[in-house]
Design a protein around this motif. Structure first.
Motif, PDB file in Angstrom:
ATOM      1  N   PRO A 170     -13.501 -45.251 -15.158  1.00 30.78           N
ATOM      2  CA  PRO A 170     -13.209 -44.095 -14.163  1.00 30.78           C
ATOM      3  C   PRO A 170     -12.335 -44.313 -13.401  1.00 30.78           C
ATOM      4  O   PRO A 170     -11.945 -45.296 -12.941  1.00 30.78           O
ATOM      5  N   GLY A 171     -11.659 -43.095 -13.046  1.00 28.97           N
ATOM      6  CA  GLY A 171     -10.750 -43.215 -12.096  1.00 28.97           C
ATOM      7  C   GLY A 171      -9.547 -42.269 -12.060  1.00 28.97           C
ATOM      8  O   GLY A 171      -8.912 -41.636 -11.057  1.00 28.97           O
ATOM      9  N   ILE A 172      -9.622 -41.469 -13.528  1.00 30.65           N
ATOM     10  CA  ILE A 172      -8.831 -40.158 -13.551  1.00 30.65           C
ATOM     11  C   ILE A 172      -9.524 -39.077 -12.898  1.00 30.65           C
ATOM     12  O   ILE A 172     -10.649 -38.676 -13.569  1.00 30.65           O
ATOM     13  N   VAL A 173      -8.886 -38.622 -11.934  1.00 28.48           N
ATOM     14  CA  VAL A 173      -9.695 -37.398 -11.257  1.00 28.48           C
ATOM     15  C   VAL A 173      -8.688 -36.301 -11.278  1.00 28.48           C
ATOM     16  O   VAL A 173      -7.614 -36.296 -11.006  1.00 28.48           O
ATOM     17  N   SER A 174      -9.257 -35.018 -11.391  1.00 28.14           N
ATOM     18  CA  SER A 174      -8.546 -33.587 -11.345  1.00 28.14           C
ATOM     19  C   SER A 174      -8.375 -33.414  -9.747  1.00 28.14           C
ATOM     20  O   SER A 174      -8.988 -34.064  -9.184  1.00 28.14           O
ATOM     21  N   SER A 175      -7.170 -32.550  -9.580  1.00 31.82           N
ATOM     22  CA  SER A 175      -7.233 -32.385  -8.000  1.00 31.82           C
ATOM     23  C   SER A 175      -8.425 -31.593  -7.620  1.00 31.82           C
ATOM     24  O   SER A 175      -8.508 -31.395  -6.508  1.00 31.82           O
ATOM     25  N   ASP A 225       1.594 -55.149 -17.717  1.00 28.62           N
ATOM     26  CA  ASP A 225       1.068 -54.321 -16.510  1.00 28.62           C
ATOM     27  C   ASP A 225       2.140 -53.096 -16.397  1.00 28.62           C
ATOM     28  O   ASP A 225       2.980 -52.848 -15.762  1.00 28.62           O
ATOM     29  N   LEU A 226       1.530 -52.011 -17.180  1.00 29.16           N
ATOM     30  CA  LEU A 226       2.513 -50.897 -17.301  1.00 29.16           C
ATOM     31  C   LEU A 226       2.387 -49.964 -16.009  1.00 29.16           C
ATOM     32  O   LEU A 226       1.379 -50.089 -15.291  1.00 29.16           O
ATOM     33  N   VAL A 227       3.562 -49.336 -15.635  1.00 33.14           N
ATOM     34  CA  VAL A 227       3.712 -48.621 -14.338  1.00 33.14           C
ATOM     35  C   VAL A 227       3.610 -47.182 -14.844  1.00 33.14           C
ATOM     36  O   VAL A 227       4.262 -46.464 -15.782  1.00 33.14           O
ATOM     37  N   VAL A 239      -4.209 -42.201 -13.082  1.00 34.72           N
ATOM     38  CA  VAL A 239      -3.705 -42.549 -14.216  1.00 34.72           C
ATOM     39  C   VAL A 239      -2.930 -43.975 -13.890  1.00 34.72           C
ATOM     40  O   VAL A 239      -2.317 -44.050 -13.039  1.00 34.72           O
ATOM     41  N   SER A 240      -3.359 -45.151 -14.257  1.00 31.90           N
ATOM     42  CA  SER A 240      -2.893 -46.660 -14.178  1.00 31.90           C
ATOM     43  C   SER A 240      -3.153 -47.411 -15.107  1.00 31.90           C
ATOM     44  O   SER A 240      -4.024 -47.016 -16.363  1.00 31.90           O
ATOM     45  N   SER A 241      -2.710 -48.677 -15.098  1.00 30.33           N
ATOM     46  CA  SER A 241      -2.912 -49.684 -16.311  1.00 30.33           C
ATOM     47  C   SER A 241      -4.418 -49.879 -16.301  1.00 30.33           C
ATOM     48  O   SER A 241      -4.839 -50.546 -17.457  1.00 30.33           O
ATOM     49  N   SER A 242      -5.036 -49.695 -15.181  1.00 21.59           N
ATOM     50  CA  SER A 242      -6.647 -49.991 -15.533  1.00 21.59           C
ATOM     51  C   SER A 242      -7.234 -48.933 -16.166  1.00 21.59           C
ATOM     52  O   SER A 242      -8.428 -48.806 -16.866  1.00 21.59           O
ATOM     53  N   THR A 243      -6.904 -47.664 -15.699  1.00 22.94           N
ATOM     54  CA  THR A 243      -7.739 -46.474 -16.412  1.00 22.94           C
ATOM     55  C   THR A 243      -7.062 -46.072 -17.769  1.00 22.94           C
ATOM     56  O   THR A 243      -7.793 -45.666 -18.495  1.00 22.94           O
ATOM     57  N   VAL A 244      -5.887 -46.508 -18.086  1.00 13.81           N
ATOM     58  CA  VAL A 244      -5.312 -46.475 -19.417  1.00 13.81           C
ATOM     59  C   VAL A 244      -4.899 -47.842 -19.758  1.00 13.81           C
ATOM     60  O   VAL A 244      -4.016 -48.482 -19.516  1.00 13.81           O
ATOM     61  N   ALA A 251       4.499 -43.606 -18.920  1.00 10.19           N
ATOM     62  CA  ALA A 251       4.580 -45.102 -18.742  1.00 10.19           C
ATOM     63  C   ALA A 251       5.914 -45.606 -19.773  1.00 10.19           C
ATOM     64  O   ALA A 251       6.146 -44.896 -20.899  1.00 10.19           O
ATOM     65  N   ARG A 252       6.832 -46.297 -19.488  1.00  9.79           N
ATOM     66  CA  ARG A 252       7.715 -46.760 -20.388  1.00  9.79           C
ATOM     67  C   ARG A 252       7.486 -48.152 -21.188  1.00  9.79           C
ATOM     68  O   ARG A 252       7.321 -49.311 -20.332  1.00  9.79           O
TER      69      ARG A 252
END
Lengths: 748, 566
Positions: free
Chosen positions: A418-423, A374-376, A358-363, A393-394
């Motif tokens: 794409p990029g959010i992947v389950s364990s 650029d949310l962390v 989960v990152s600013s590119s996937t969300v 994210a704040r």
């Protein structure tokens, strides 16, 4: 001396008695089905040549002793003459062994030397060094003849023959099976024989996990179809449905076939068929574990989908939140109001399983709120772990430019790229968008900034307004994405069936699990009824089966919390206004004898939570409640600050009551062993407090780690063994912003 | 038997025991007696071993069934100077013999030697039954090989065959039982097993708290106990008739006469349960000897011969020799027998085939003591002991696809409302060397009160399993019926129907009579009566005492010493 790979293992074979059916059914408390068969190649490396002999002989005796008593085979007592024979055998073996060792060390690979190792292995297949020696000998021979396929075949066939006769001596020899794999990996063409050999071994002992493991290896090598293997498990289960190994293999094969949507393997058709099969096993002999395990796996397949889903968020879709600057003690009269000194609010995403990426590119966030480009995104989980169910994210709402008194629309798109992947490695595929409105107020509410928060009284029934209630509605989309019809039908059928097995514990437990599954995937209207039945079942089980009391208790708590959070009506019954706290809203889940926290995904909005007078051992789960600022955990069963570890993620937490717990009562705290010791941890920052009073930090290290990361203004610790002057002075050092300690205002 | 080659006279002429007839009972007695050192002369009027337990070719079987119905040839003149001679008669055990050939090619030369058809079918052995134990004890197991009966079924008038769920795996796989029925059945089996385990444990030590069936239940009718369990009627019927092999309708007290007690019912289940898995090669509880049941008496006879017994086949006896002087009656009066050759042979004791009797006209002239000596041979004392209707069908095809050797039981009332007793059917294939490769032999039996009733019951079972066929001369009309269900049924090529009288063995001092084959599926009762007769003859000596130890060692090594072909 050289490195030897030796299987760790006199103990292992006996540990597999899980397959024995004669034992009373012990409840498996985990959902995992990968119990027995994944242990195949747990090896360790050791410098063991010298110790090898005695180790091996001891093992030999052990194996022959235990082999006779496995899987219901009778064990015979040794007669004196047999013992004498065994001693003679050992002497002969020792002779062979020392001769062999001499050959090995001198790297002699003549025919005589190799024959000697054959002899040794035929007596003692556990002589792993001898197997390794043979590997070297084979390599030596192969390098000599290069590319004559006939000769290569002869050499490898001889190896296979030796393995086979060794296996006849002990078909549970790790070394022999490994050697066979090694030979096959050398490219011997006669793999067709392997399945025939396996059939014999699997007839000899149908639950021999070595044979099953090797079978999977051969199947892989020969590209035998999974459908054929599935049929083989049919046969094995048909001849003895207590064959746990066959059930397990079946689950593995089916998972694979279902996952790749093989012809005729659609979940909505196949899973109901499998239920029918396992029903026959369970109803024929409900005391047999194997069927229940498989049933549990099926239930898991029915309820859960592989692809991760977004379960809920804060703020929720189409909600309207009010943001204030300043005040942070949860003292807001509306649920949707939030304020923070830092000028940012948490945006919380709750997934149904742990995900990473989960990152600013996937969300992506689309809003006019400035400074959030650029949310962390941070996983709310233990240190260093990059996967979590909860991500936060704040978002800044107070920036350099004045933006008060305005409404901002915030559009959040999860899974934009794409990029959010389950364990487990599954992608979050269906992207999802939600929108909420943030109203930023310019007033700063600082009514009771430094007042003490009292949990004693002054709670009024919450006179909810309808729009407030709506704000509780969280997105509950898992149904929408699943083709839930067959799932509901399958579970409904199972429920009807298991209502007829009222007299067994496992039957009750399964019924409770089924009802829970049904409640999870059915409409709100019928949920309440199910929860009541589930709660009754767990109550019965607690009375019936005291050895698993705590498990039932935990499940009871989960069901109770699910029930409480299942509808806004149920939930609003637990919401109160706190009169002394400027009528702020408090969720009171006190006096419910909860032993575990659950359903947090529905409670992300909570800022003030009363969990007092329960039976909680830990705060695990609360970390998702990122808005929480006041928490009452008094009169619970918390034994140490380590149990409060999850609170470290709650940046808004200001008021914590852990009075009347068991902190410090138990000198040996088992949870400590799960934490890395602060003293051996090189990363431990030598901060101010640490250097000022190292002895206290060493003594109260678990409290130190929790309190250091919190920003508490009020703490109640009375009624714990740990409480005292020494601890109080320590707390004051660790939590400098503290205003109230144990109900007394601190002089600053 | 006119072309009998002349026998040389027998030597010696005096024995401890003469046995006439080589049926299972007689053979066991002969082997047991020979093993204990008794000198035995074993005679059989037939040219084959086995008497009423023999396995024969179709023509031999036909002529045996018929010849036995005939009166014996007139005895040779009976004037002996030293002894009183009493002429013997042979009465037939068989009545209403009816043999039909539907396909005459079956009697062709190429087939004729491939048949080994049992006279006493349907009959199988339970792996754990007494006959197996006795074979192991005597060593006669070395002469017989067995194969498993693949499956057993319970049938009804619809023609459907439902497999008997007799084990855990069978219950699991069964498709006709509901889930709750499976649960109930398994629960019941577990109770029986727990009871047996507890019973076994308490024989050595008193065991508190073990699961046992209450003593008062043990004395109650088994059918009531099953209902109390509670088992539904369908399962009750499977247990009673498919596993416990009960004959009479247990729900009908009047027709049944005596209801099976729970104790006996549990004992029968125990036999079944312990049979499954006694030998690792055996698939289920039941095994059958390759080459037919006739192998069993032969095996015991061979054992006897090894131990010194003298065998003479094709040797009828025509008369008994009794002491003339009535004051010597203490010896029992019996002296010996006169053979068909006219030779006189003497012995202490005599055991006779159940079909040998003394005509009433010969009896009339005897003294009371002499009548007492001969009492077991008086026909009226052996008349009213029930009958068994038997049927044999040679069929092309199988009653159940893909299964060669199978047992089918039709419980009482399952075929027609008046059906009083269970009908058992055993299908055997060429794998057992009892018939040519493309055929099966079907045996039918049911206990009955009279011939007509018994045969009607068998015909009903036959018509359910087999496509009806009219004799060859009427065959042109038979093409009328042609629906698909009938088409799948096997075709009958040859059929025999007969009713056998049941004669129990009887101890009569110096002259005893052996038992005829009974109406049971196993040899258990026959073995029991043979053992009892042996004990009465020999004092309380144990059978095959000295053989016990050497055979026990082989038992551990090799499937208990019984050869079962997988």
């Amino acid at each position: 001396m050289e490195l030897e790979i030796i299987n760790q293992t006199p103990i292992k074979p006996a540990a597999f008695s899980i397959n024995c059916t004669k034992q009373p059914l012990s409840l498996s408390l985990s959902l995992s089905l990968s119990l027995s068969l994944s242990l195949e190649s747990r090896c360790y490396v050791t410098l063991a040549d010298q110790k090898f002999e005695s180790h091996t002989l001891a093992y030999l005796t052990f194996v022959s002793y235990h082999r006779r008593n496995m899987h219901g085979r009778p064990r015979k007592a040794y007669k004196p003459e047999e013992e004498a024979a065994s001693a003679a055998k050992a002497a002969k073996l020792r002779g062979l062994q020392s001769q062999f060792m001499a050959n090995h060390h001198n790297k002699i690979y003549t025919k005589e030397a190799v024959d000697l190792s054959t002899k040794l292995l035929e007596i003692n297949p556990e002589a792993y060094t001898a197997w390794n020696y043979r590997k070297l000998a084979v390599e030596d021979k192969l390098s000599g003849i290069e590319s004559d396929p006939d000769l290569v075949k002869t050499i490898l066939d001889e190896e296979l023959r030796v393995v086979e006769s060794a296996l006849k001596q002990n078909f549970k020899s790790y070394g022999a099976w490994h050697h066979r794999k090694w030979v096959l990996s050398k490219g011997n063409s006669s793999v067709g024989n392997e399945l025939r050999l396996l059939d014999n071994f699997q007839k000899l002992d149908t639950r021999n996990f070595h044979a099953w493991n090797y079978r999977r290896f051969v199947v892989e090598l020969t590209k035998r179809s999974e459908q054929d293997e599935l049929e083989y498990t049919d046969d094995m289960i048909g001849s003895d449905f207590s064959n746990y190994s066959a059930w397990h293999n079946r689950s593995v094969l089916l998972s694979s076939l279902l996952a790749r949507k093989a012809d005729g393997f659609l979940p909505n058709k196949k899973i109901p068929d499998e239920y029918k099969l396992v029903q026959n096993a369970i109803f024929t002999d409900e005391d047999d574990q194997s069927g229940w395990f498989y049933h549990l796996w099926l239930l898991d397949q029915t309820v859960n989908v592989e692809t991760p889903l977004l379960t809920s968020s804060w703020p929720s879709h189409s909600s309207r939140i009010s943001l204030y600057a300043g005040c942070s003690k949860g003292s807001f009269s509306k649920l949707t109001t939030f304020g923070s000194e830092s000028g940012s609010f948490p945006l919380v995403l709750y997934f149904d399983q742990a995900v990473g990426g989960v990152s600013s590119s996937t969300v992506t966030i689309d809003s006019e709120l400035k400074g959030n480009e650029d949310l962390v995104w941070e996983p709310v989980s233990k240190k260093n772990s990059q996967v979590s169910c909860v991500w936060v994210a704040r978002l800044k709402y107070i920036s350099s430019e004045p933006c008060f008194g305005k409404e901002y629309k915030v559009k959040v798109r999860v899974g934009n790229s794409p990029g959010i992947v389950s364990s487990r490695g599954c992608n979050f595929s269906a992207s999802y968008e939600f929108v909420f409105t943030a109203h930023v107020h310019d007033t700063v509410e600082e009514s009771s900034q430094d007042g003490i928060v009292s949990w004693k009284d002054g709670f009024d029934i919450w006179d909810a307004e309808s729009k407030d209630l709506n704000a509780l509605a969280t997105l509950d989309r898992s149904n929408a994405q699943m083709d839930s019809k067959w799932r509901q039908e399958a579970i409904a059928e199972e429920i009807d069936l298991f209502r007829e097995l009222p007299d067994s514990k496992i039957g009750k437990l399964t019924l409770a699990r089924l009802l829970m599954a049904k409640a999870m995937i059915s409409d709100d209207a019928v949920k309440g009824v199910h929860y009541n039945e589930i709660l009754e079942l767990y109550k019965d089980l607690m009375a019936l089966d005291s050895s698993h009391y705590q498990y039932y208790k935990d499940e009871h708590s989960v069901a109770l919390l699910r029930k409480v959070t299942s509808s806004t009506e149920d939930l609003s019954g637990h919401l109160f206004r706190c009169r002394n706290m400027n009528n702020s809203v408090c969720l009171r889940l006190n006096n419910l004898s909860l032993s575990r926290i659950a359903s947090v995904e529905k409670l992300l909005f909570v800022q003030m939570l009363d969990l007092s007078h329960n039976e909680l051992h830990s705060t695990e789960g609360l970390e998702a409640m990122q808005l929480l600022s006041c928490l009452n955990l008094s009169h619970n069963r918390i034994r140490s600050f380590s149990s409060l570890d999850s609170l470290r993620h709650l940046k808004q937490l200001r008021v914590l009551d852990v009075s009347h717990n068991h902190i410090g009562e138990h000198s040996v705290d088992t949870t400590r062993y799960l934490c890395s010791s602060p003293l051996s941890n090189s990363e431990w920052p030598q901060d101010e407090v640490g250097s000022q009073m190292p002895s206290l930090v060493t003594k109260y290290w678990d409290a130190y780690f929790v309190l250091r990361d919190l920003n508490l203004k009020q703490l109640d610790i009375t009624g714990n063994v740990i409480a005292g002057d020494e601890f109080s002075s320590f707390v004051l050092q660790v939590a400098p912003k503290l205003v109230w300690l144990d109900g007394k205002k601190l002089e600053i | 038997m006119s072309d009998l080659p002349p026998y040389p006279p027998l030597d010696p002429t005096t024995y401890d025991l003469i046995i006439v007839g080589t049926g299972v009972s007689e053979s066991i007695l002969s082997a047991a007696a020979s093993s204990s050192g008794t000198s035995v002369l074993h005679l059989d009027p037939n040219p084959f071993y086995g008497s009423h337990s023999a396995s024969l070719s179709l023509p031999d079987l036909t002529s045996f069934l018929h010849s036995n119905s005939l009166s014996p040839p007139p005895p040779p003149p009976s004037d002996t100077p030293d002894f009183l001679s009493v002429d013997l008669a042979t009465r037939s055990l068989y009545s209403s013999v009816e043999i039909a050939t539907f396909d005459s090619s079956i009697l062709d030369e190429r087939h004729s030697r491939k048949f080994n058809v049992d006279l006493c079918g349907p009959r199988v052995l339970f792996c754990a039954d007494e006959s197996i134990n006795l074979m192991l004890k005597s060593g006669s197991n070395n002469y017989v090989e067995f194969k498993s009966v693949d499956a057993s079924f319970v049938g009804d008038s619809s023609g459907e065959l439902r497999s008997v769920p007799d084990s855990r795996a069978a219950i699991f796989k069964d498709k006709s039982l509901g889930l709750m029925e499976k649960k109930q059945l398994m629960k019941f089996f577990k109770l029986v097993q727990a009871h047996l385990a507890a019973a076994a444990a308490s024989s050595t030590e008193s065991d508190e708290g073990a699961v046992k069936i209450a003593e008062e239940d043990m004395e109650s009718p088994f059918v009531d106990f099953l209902a109390k369990m509670p088992l539904p009627p369908k399962i009750k019927s499977i247990i009673l008739y498919g596993i416990a092999m009960v004959d009479y309708d247990q729900d009908n007290v009047e027709a049944c006469g005596d209801l099976l007690k729970t104790r006996e019912g549990i004992a029968r289940l125990a036999l079944y349960i312990t049979s499954i898995g006694r030998f690792s090669n055996a698939l289920g509880a039941l095994i059958y000897p390759i080459y037919g049941q006739g192998e069993l008496p032969q095996a015991f006879c061979r054992r006897a011969a090894v131990k010194g017994c003298i065998y003479v086949l094709r040797m009828p006896i025509t008369a008994l020799l009794l002491d003339k002087a009535s004051e010597l009656i203490e010896t029992g009066g019996y002296k010996g027998v006169r053979l068909a050759t006219g030779q006189e042979i003497f012995s202490q004791k005599l055991i006779l085939d159940p079909c040998i009797t003394v005509g009433s006209e010969s009896m009339s002239s005897l003294t009371d003591q002499q009548k007492e000596t001969l009492r077991v041979l008086v026909p009226k004392s052996i008349s009213s002991e029930g009958k068994i209707a038997r049927g044999i069908c040679i069929i092309r095809g199988s009653v159940k696809a893909d299964i060669s050797n199978a047992l089918v039981v039709y419980p009482p009332k399952s075929l027609f409302p008046e059906q009083l007793a269970a009908i058992r059917v055993l299908q055997l294939g060429s794998g057992l060397a009892v018939c040519p490769a493309d055929m099966h032999v079907l045996y039918f039996s049911t206990v009955c009160e009279n011939d007509d009733q018994g045969k009607a019951a068998l015909l009903s079972a036959m018509s359910t399993l087999i496509k009806p066929q009219v004799p060859e001369n009427l065959q042109s009309d038979s093409a009328v019926e042609n629906d698909t269900a009938e088409a799948a049924k096997p075709v009958v090529l040859w059929r025999a129907l007969y009713v056998q009288a049941m004669v129990k063995g009887e101890f009569g001092g110096s002259i005893s009579s052996a038992a005829s084959p009974d109406g049971n599926l196993s040899y258990n009762e026959l073995v029991e009566s043979a053992v009892k007769l042996y004990e009465q003859l020999m004092g309380s000596e144990e059978l095959f005492k000295e053989e016990t130890s050497p055979d026990n060692t082989t038992e551990e090594e090799n499937d208990g010493g019984v050869e079962i072909e997988a």
